[in-house]
Design a protein around this motif. Sequence first.
Motif, PDB file in Angstrom:
ATOM      1  N   MET A 174       6.796  -3.933  13.527  1.00 44.00           N
ATOM      2  CA  MET A 174       7.142  -2.631  12.963  1.00 44.00           C
ATOM      3  C   MET A 174       6.041  -2.252  11.987  1.00 44.00           C
ATOM      4  N   GLY A 201      12.533 -12.691   8.766  1.00 43.71           N
ATOM      5  CA  GLY A 201      12.137 -11.389   8.233  1.00 43.71           C
ATOM      6  C   GLY A 201      10.648 -11.246   8.027  1.00 43.71           C
ATOM      7  N   ALA A 202       9.895 -12.325   8.208  1.00 41.06           N
ATOM      8  CA  ALA A 202       8.451 -12.265   7.967  1.00 41.06           C
ATOM      9  C   ALA A 202       7.733 -11.401   9.001  1.00 41.06           C
ATOM     10  N   VAL A 233       9.205  -8.412  11.234  1.00 38.97           N
ATOM     11  CA  VAL A 233      10.171  -7.476  11.812  1.00 38.97           C
ATOM     12  C   VAL A 233       9.458  -6.688  12.898  1.00 38.97           C
ATOM     13  N   GLN A 270      -8.330  -7.737  -1.987  1.00 44.56           N
ATOM     14  CA  GLN A 270      -7.020  -8.400  -2.053  1.00 44.56           C
ATOM     15  C   GLN A 270      -7.137  -9.748  -2.772  1.00 44.56           C
ATOM     16  N   GLY A 316       4.607 -10.861   4.098  1.00 40.59           N
ATOM     17  CA  GLY A 316       4.979 -11.016   5.501  1.00 40.59           C
ATOM     18  C   GLY A 316       3.911 -11.795   6.250  1.00 40.59           C
ATOM     19  N   HIS A 343      -6.473  -0.047  -1.803  1.00 42.40           N
ATOM     20  CA  HIS A 343      -6.444  -0.396  -0.381  1.00 42.40           C
ATOM     21  C   HIS A 343      -6.031   0.799   0.478  1.00 42.40           C
ATOM     22  N   GLN A 389       0.835  -1.202   0.000  1.00 48.67           N
ATOM     23  CA  GLN A 389       0.000   0.000   0.000  1.00 48.67           C
ATOM     24  C   GLN A 389       0.872   1.256   0.000  1.00 48.67           C
ATOM     25  N   GLY A 394      10.562  -3.539   7.716  1.00 50.34           N
ATOM     26  CA  GLY A 394       9.626  -4.673   7.703  1.00 50.34           C
ATOM     27  C   GLY A 394       9.135  -4.936   6.292  1.00 50.34           C
ATOM     28  N   ASN A 395       8.756  -3.887   5.580  1.00 51.50           N
ATOM     29  CA  ASN A 395       8.294  -4.042   4.192  1.00 51.50           C
ATOM     30  C   ASN A 395       9.417  -4.594   3.311  1.00 51.50           C
ATOM     31  N   TYR A 441     -11.677  -4.979   2.562  1.00 52.49           N
ATOM     32  CA  TYR A 441     -10.262  -4.992   2.181  1.00 52.49           C
ATOM     33  C   TYR A 441      -9.766  -6.360   1.680  1.00 52.49           C
ATOM     34  N   ASP A 457      -7.178  -8.970  -6.383  1.00 48.81           N
ATOM     35  CA  ASP A 457      -5.811  -8.608  -6.817  1.00 48.81           C
ATOM     36  C   ASP A 457      -5.026  -9.863  -7.176  1.00 48.81           C
ATOM     37  N   ASP A 485       1.933 -11.110   8.603  1.00 49.16           N
ATOM     38  CA  ASP A 485       0.642 -10.488   8.920  1.00 49.16           C
ATOM     39  C   ASP A 485      -0.412 -10.689   7.818  1.00 49.16           C
ATOM     40  N   GLN A 486       0.006 -11.167   6.652  1.00 48.85           N
ATOM     41  CA  GLN A 486      -0.944 -11.353   5.548  1.00 48.85           C
ATOM     42  C   GLN A 486      -1.466 -12.784   5.435  1.00 48.85           C
ATOM     43  N   PHE A 513       2.602  -4.719  -7.579  1.00 49.22           N
ATOM     44  CA  PHE A 513       1.802  -3.509  -7.764  1.00 49.22           C
ATOM     45  C   PHE A 513       1.742  -2.644  -6.506  1.00 49.22           C
ATOM     46  N   LYS A 551       3.875   1.006   9.625  1.00 49.99           N
ATOM     47  CA  LYS A 551       3.793   2.360   9.077  1.00 49.99           C
ATOM     48  C   LYS A 551       2.897   3.245   9.928  1.00 49.99           C
TER      49      LYS A 551
HETATM   50  P1  TYM Z   1       1.220  -3.434   3.460  1.00 54.55           P
HETATM   51  O1  TYM Z   1       1.546  -2.231   2.699  1.00 54.55           O
HETATM   52  O2  TYM Z   1       0.589  -3.263   4.796  1.00 54.55           O
HETATM   53  O3  TYM Z   1       2.496  -4.346   3.659  1.00 54.55           O
HETATM   54  C1  TYM Z   1       3.313  -4.658   2.548  1.00 54.55           C
HETATM   55  C2  TYM Z   1       4.122  -5.915   2.795  1.00 54.55           C
HETATM   56  O4  TYM Z   1       5.036  -5.727   3.878  1.00 54.55           O
HETATM   57  C3  TYM Z   1       4.859  -6.784   4.823  1.00 54.55           C
HETATM   58  N1  TYM Z   1       5.117  -6.245   6.170  1.00 54.55           N
HETATM   59  C4  TYM Z   1       5.985  -6.790   7.034  1.00 54.55           C
HETATM   60  N2  TYM Z   1       6.789  -7.857   6.943  1.00 54.55           N
HETATM   61  C5  TYM Z   1       7.578  -8.131   8.000  1.00 54.55           C
HETATM   62  N3  TYM Z   1       7.594  -7.396   9.144  1.00 54.55           N
HETATM   63  C6  TYM Z   1       6.797  -6.314   9.288  1.00 54.55           C
HETATM   64  N4  TYM Z   1       6.836  -5.594  10.400  1.00 54.55           N
HETATM   65  C7  TYM Z   1       5.945  -5.969   8.202  1.00 54.55           C
HETATM   66  N5  TYM Z   1       5.053  -4.971   7.981  1.00 54.55           N
HETATM   67  C8  TYM Z   1       4.560  -5.155   6.739  1.00 54.55           C
HETATM   68  C9  TYM Z   1       3.415  -7.234   4.649  1.00 54.55           C
HETATM   69  O5  TYM Z   1       3.223  -8.537   5.120  1.00 54.55           O
HETATM   70  C10 TYM Z   1       3.255  -7.130   3.152  1.00 54.55           C
HETATM   71  O6  TYM Z   1       3.785  -8.282   2.502  1.00 54.55           O
HETATM   72  N6  TYM Z   1      -2.636  -6.257   2.235  1.00 54.55           N
HETATM   73  C11 TYM Z   1      -1.267  -6.006   1.738  1.00 54.55           C
HETATM   74  C12 TYM Z   1      -1.288  -5.270   0.414  1.00 54.55           C
HETATM   75  C13 TYM Z   1      -1.937  -6.064  -0.673  1.00 54.55           C
HETATM   76  C14 TYM Z   1      -1.479  -7.306  -1.198  1.00 54.55           C
HETATM   77  C15 TYM Z   1      -2.412  -7.655  -2.227  1.00 54.55           C
HETATM   78  C16 TYM Z   1      -0.390  -8.120  -0.931  1.00 54.55           C
HETATM   79  C17 TYM Z   1      -3.076  -5.735  -1.339  1.00 54.55           C
HETATM   80  N7  TYM Z   1      -3.368  -6.687  -2.274  1.00 54.55           N
HETATM   81  C18 TYM Z   1      -2.274  -8.835  -2.964  1.00 54.55           C
HETATM   82  C19 TYM Z   1      -0.260  -9.308  -1.661  1.00 54.55           C
HETATM   83  C20 TYM Z   1      -1.190  -9.643  -2.662  1.00 54.55           C
HETATM   84  C21 TYM Z   1      -0.525  -5.236   2.821  1.00 54.55           C
HETATM   85  O7  TYM Z   1      -0.714  -5.487   3.954  1.00 54.55           O
HETATM   86  O8  TYM Z   1       0.317  -4.268   2.462  1.00 54.55           O
END
Ligand code: TYM
Length: 334
Positions: free
Chosen positions: A198, A185-186, A188, A130, A145, A43, A9, A17-18, A126, A133, A147-148, A38, A200
């Motif tokens: 961690m 790293g999945a 952070v 996804q 990561g 989102h 996003q 983390g990202n 949301y 997508d 969290d998904q 993308f 945003k």
């Molecule tokens: P977003 O922007 O919140 O996070 C983007 C990616 O970063 C990973 N991530 C982390 N990984 C490890 N430690 C952390 N602290 C950390 N914080 C974030 C997230 O797991 C993610 O991989 N819903 C998605 C966006 C999305 C998406 C999709 C992803 C929309 N459509 C289709 C995959 C496929 C998201 O949370 O973005």
Amino acid sequence: KPRILSGIQPTGDLHLGNYLGAIRNWVELQETYQCFLFMADLHAITVPHDPTRLAENTYQVAATYIASGIDLENATIFVQSHVKAHTELAWMFNCITPLNWLERMIQFKEKAVKQGENVSVGLLDYPVLQAADILLYEPDQVPVGEDQKQHLELTRDIAGRVNHLFGKEDAPILKVPQPLIRPDGARVMSLADGTRKMSKSDPAELSRINLTDSADLIKKKIKKCKTDPARGLEFDNPERPECHNLLTLYMLLSSKTKEAVAAECREMGWGQFKPLLTETTIEALRPIQTKYQELMDDRAYLESVLRDGREKAETVANSTLAKVKAALGYSTPL
Ligand code: TYM
């Protein structure tokens, strides 16, 4: 080649983390996989957003992908809102997804608390967007990561439901993808609290290192990060979450093995380790930051990347959408 798809996003500065949970893995996977990557700008408006920042943030995320090493020979980079099939398929999924599947999503519940009375229908929806997508591109794997994970399970459930309701046993309509979550790293964690991820949206700036942070700022953040009074440094001690997190960052950013880092840091104190982590982080981010700046200064180039990306993405997405619409019984537009 098998295919991966993932997105981020454009809601503000990207952090370690990202990078370590997502982007860095994509760079590695692009050798073996065809990549569709993308910016999830649809989102990005599920919680209140700043319209004056959205387009700029979208370009910044695209520049970060390329600066991190995504190779446009292998990868298609595009903007979610530019490919209309995402919203169209999401609507159809809305109509076959039971409401209670969404009400139990952990991220929804967490974010909804913060929004109070103003929580939007979009926030609840949301994960359905996804799912659209993802399923539009028929990927084999979805690298994200930790969290998904639940959103990926929901995506698989939606695909299964469409196949079950409208497909034939031997000819599924949608391909059911696998999540790809690397153990290291999945997840952070925050620099201010090793038990929280961690993020945003954490109001504490010192809790995360952004990919665009200057050397001075990185130094300051690591200097102020939470540690503990125990002697020596170690992985995997549940009583020392900060220690585990910081060693993991050092391991990933230095590309050393866990054994090597464990041995190197076993006898260290924080006074010795923090400068080491600081230097390693600055060095790891430096080439990305240089390339990022060049890309941000060449808007015409970024625009051409996104124009090409949109075209390639549309071809794949529209073909899947047509398949779903036919299966649902829609008439052909005349
Ligand atoms: P977003 O922007 O919140 O996070 C983007 C990616 O970063 C990973 N991530 C982390 N990984 C490890 N430690 C952390 N602290 C950390 N914080 C974030 C997230 O797991 C993610 O991989 N819903 C998605 C966006 C999305 C998406 C999709 C992803 C929309 N459509 C289709 C995959 C496929 C998201 O949370 O973005």
